[in-house]
Design an enzyme around this catalytic site. Structure first.
Site, PDB file in Angstrom:
ATOM      1  N   ALA A  97       0.842  -1.197   0.000  1.00 31.80           N
ATOM      2  CA  ALA A  97       0.000   0.000   0.000  1.00 31.80           C
ATOM      3  C   ALA A  97       0.874   1.242   0.000  1.00 31.80           C
ATOM      4  O   ALA A  97       1.476   1.596   1.025  1.00 31.80           O
ATOM      5  CB  ALA A  97      -0.932  -0.008   1.211  1.00 31.80           C
ATOM      6  N   ASN A 148       1.504   5.493  -1.395  1.00 31.30           N
ATOM      7  CA  ASN A 148       0.763   6.752  -1.331  1.00 31.30           C
ATOM      8  C   ASN A 148      -0.161   6.954  -2.526  1.00 31.30           C
ATOM      9  O   ASN A 148      -1.194   7.601  -2.409  1.00 31.30           O
ATOM     10  CB  ASN A 148       1.750   7.924  -1.243  1.00 31.30           C
ATOM     11  CG  ASN A 148       2.431   7.991   0.100  1.00 31.30           C
ATOM     12  OD1 ASN A 148       1.781   8.146   1.127  1.00 31.30           O
ATOM     13  ND2 ASN A 148       3.745   7.856   0.111  1.00 31.30           N
ATOM     14  N   THR A 149       0.207   6.397  -3.688  1.00 26.47           N
ATOM     15  CA  THR A 149      -0.589   6.586  -4.895  1.00 26.47           C
ATOM     16  C   THR A 149      -1.422   5.365  -5.234  1.00 26.47           C
ATOM     17  O   THR A 149      -2.608   5.481  -5.562  1.00 26.47           O
ATOM     18  CB  THR A 149       0.325   6.931  -6.088  1.00 26.47           C
ATOM     19  OG1 THR A 149       1.083   8.105  -5.777  1.00 26.47           O
ATOM     20  CG2 THR A 149      -0.479   7.171  -7.352  1.00 26.47           C
ATOM     21  N   ASN A 150      -0.826   4.170  -5.159  1.00 27.92           N
ATOM     22  CA  ASN A 150      -1.516   2.928  -5.525  1.00 27.92           C
ATOM     23  C   ASN A 150      -1.316   1.862  -4.462  1.00 27.92           C
ATOM     24  O   ASN A 150      -0.315   1.875  -3.731  1.00 27.92           O
ATOM     25  CB  ASN A 150      -0.977   2.383  -6.861  1.00 27.92           C
ATOM     26  CG  ASN A 150      -1.333   3.273  -8.028  1.00 27.92           C
ATOM     27  OD1 ASN A 150      -2.494   3.599  -8.242  1.00 27.92           O
ATOM     28  ND2 ASN A 150      -0.332   3.671  -8.803  1.00 27.92           N
ATOM     29  N   GLY A 182      10.095   4.218   5.999  1.00 24.69           N
ATOM     30  CA  GLY A 182       8.914   3.648   5.370  1.00 24.69           C
ATOM     31  C   GLY A 182       9.054   2.157   5.125  1.00 24.69           C
ATOM     32  O   GLY A 182      10.156   1.656   4.845  1.00 24.69           O
ATOM     33  N   ALA A 183       7.935   1.453   5.208  1.00 24.12           N
ATOM     34  CA  ALA A 183       7.956   0.004   5.018  1.00 24.12           C
ATOM     35  C   ALA A 183       8.498  -0.386   3.653  1.00 24.12           C
ATOM     36  O   ALA A 183       9.242  -1.356   3.528  1.00 24.12           O
ATOM     37  CB  ALA A 183       6.548  -0.563   5.208  1.00 24.12           C
ATOM     38  N   ASP A 184       8.127   0.371   2.617  1.00 20.85           N
ATOM     39  CA  ASP A 184       8.589   0.026   1.275  1.00 20.85           C
ATOM     40  C   ASP A 184      10.100   0.092   1.173  1.00 20.85           C
ATOM     41  O   ASP A 184      10.738  -0.765   0.549  1.00 20.85           O
ATOM     42  CB  ASP A 184       7.931   0.929   0.234  1.00 20.85           C
ATOM     43  CG  ASP A 184       8.095   2.416   0.539  1.00 20.85           C
ATOM     44  OD1 ASP A 184       8.467   2.784   1.674  1.00 20.85           O
ATOM     45  OD2 ASP A 184       7.822   3.232  -0.379  1.00 20.85           O
ATOM     46  N   ASP A 214      14.055   3.761  -5.963  1.00 18.82           N
ATOM     47  CA  ASP A 214      12.655   3.344  -6.116  1.00 18.82           C
ATOM     48  C   ASP A 214      11.842   4.511  -6.656  1.00 18.82           C
ATOM     49  O   ASP A 214      11.746   5.569  -6.031  1.00 18.82           O
ATOM     50  CB  ASP A 214      12.097   2.890  -4.765  1.00 18.82           C
ATOM     51  CG  ASP A 214      10.726   2.234  -4.895  1.00 18.82           C
ATOM     52  OD1 ASP A 214      10.145   2.243  -6.001  1.00 18.82           O
ATOM     53  OD2 ASP A 214      10.234   1.700  -3.886  1.00 18.82           O
TER      54      ASP A 214
END
Length: 258
Positions: free
Chosen positions: A7, A9-11, A106-108, A128
């Site tokens: 999940a 911020n955009t998609n 951030g998790a990503d 990224d």
């Protein structure tokens, strides 16, 4: 099979994983108000199109940088996939966070670091391309050392068009050639957005390598990586599924801990 949910911020990206391999993936615009019931109606149809029974998904893992989206995604897992999901980072990360504010990572970015270190040796710079473009430095031991956050190319274009009333909205694409003297407004915008972004990438990566002081491999990921990989030689590899691979690895780690 595993349902990995990234999940952003955009998609929100949903992927059915067979081990660390992506069997199918879909994305939907991030909206924290979207309910579990709405998600499952949409997702069930897509699973059916791929010939995958919903019952075949036996576990869910979630990574999110949008805290308000987590509740409905967790409800989706519990109500429609039979159990509590694994939430990446909820119990910490299996890597050293050698930064001033580890809780703010951030998790990503953590997932990318974990997956990149598992796949590539030596010092790494992970780029990224998302809502923001992030540059993350992972040293040869797998420790996360920090990085850079820059506006994503879509965000940069949106800001330009919003602030300048006479500028048209343009598609983000590579100019037809390498000229940087534009002869009209649209060409000038394409050049500024695209080649300006390439210059930023190359310049920041050069600075990161100089600061690391050792050879470092550059790994690109995210949807727009493919847009740039053919127009710069600053990437050593493109790993399109890095975040999803990191989610699969977190699920594996949870199994081993049980």
């Amino acid at each position: 099979m595993l349902l990995a949910i990234d999940a952003g911020n955009t998609n929100v990206v949903f992927a059915v994983m067979d081990g660390r391999q992506v069997r199918a993936r879909w994305r939907i615009a991030t909206d924290p108000r979207r309910t579990a019931d709405e998600y499952v109606v949409w997702l069930s149809q897509l699973l059916a199109l791929e010939g995958i029974e919903r019952a075949a998904v036996t576990e869910v893992v979630i990574g999110t940088v949008v805290p308000r989206a987590l509740h409905n995604l967790r409800t989706l897992s519990i109500k429609y996939f039979g159990g509590e999901p694994i939430v990446a980072g909820a119990d910490g990360w299996p890597l050293v966070l050698d930064v001033d504010e580890p809780q703010s990572l951030g998790a990503d970015r953590a997932l990318n670091a974990i997956a990149a270190h598992a796949a590539y040796s030596g010092d790494l710079i992970v780029v990224d391309f998302g809502t923001a473009t992030t540059f993350d430095v992972v040293d040869y031991t797998g420790a996360y050392k920090g990085g850079i956050i820059a506006p994503g190319i879509n965000l940069s274009l949106d800001a330009l068009v919003t602030a300048a009333a006479k500028l048209p909205r343009i598609a983000i694409e590579a100019p037809e050639d390498t000229r940087v003297i534009g002869r009209n407004t649209v060409d000038q915008m394409h050049i500024g957005i695209f080649w300006g972004y390439v210059a930023m990438l190359e310049g920041l990566i050069a600075r990161l390598k100089a600061e690391i002081g050792r050879p470092a491999r550059v790994i690109a990921t995210g949807g727009l990586a493919v847009l740039f990989e053919q127009h710069t030689d600053c990437f050593d590899a493109v790993a399109h599924d890095l975040t999803l691979t990191g989610l699969a690895m977190m699920a594996e780690r949870t199994h081993m801990a049980r």
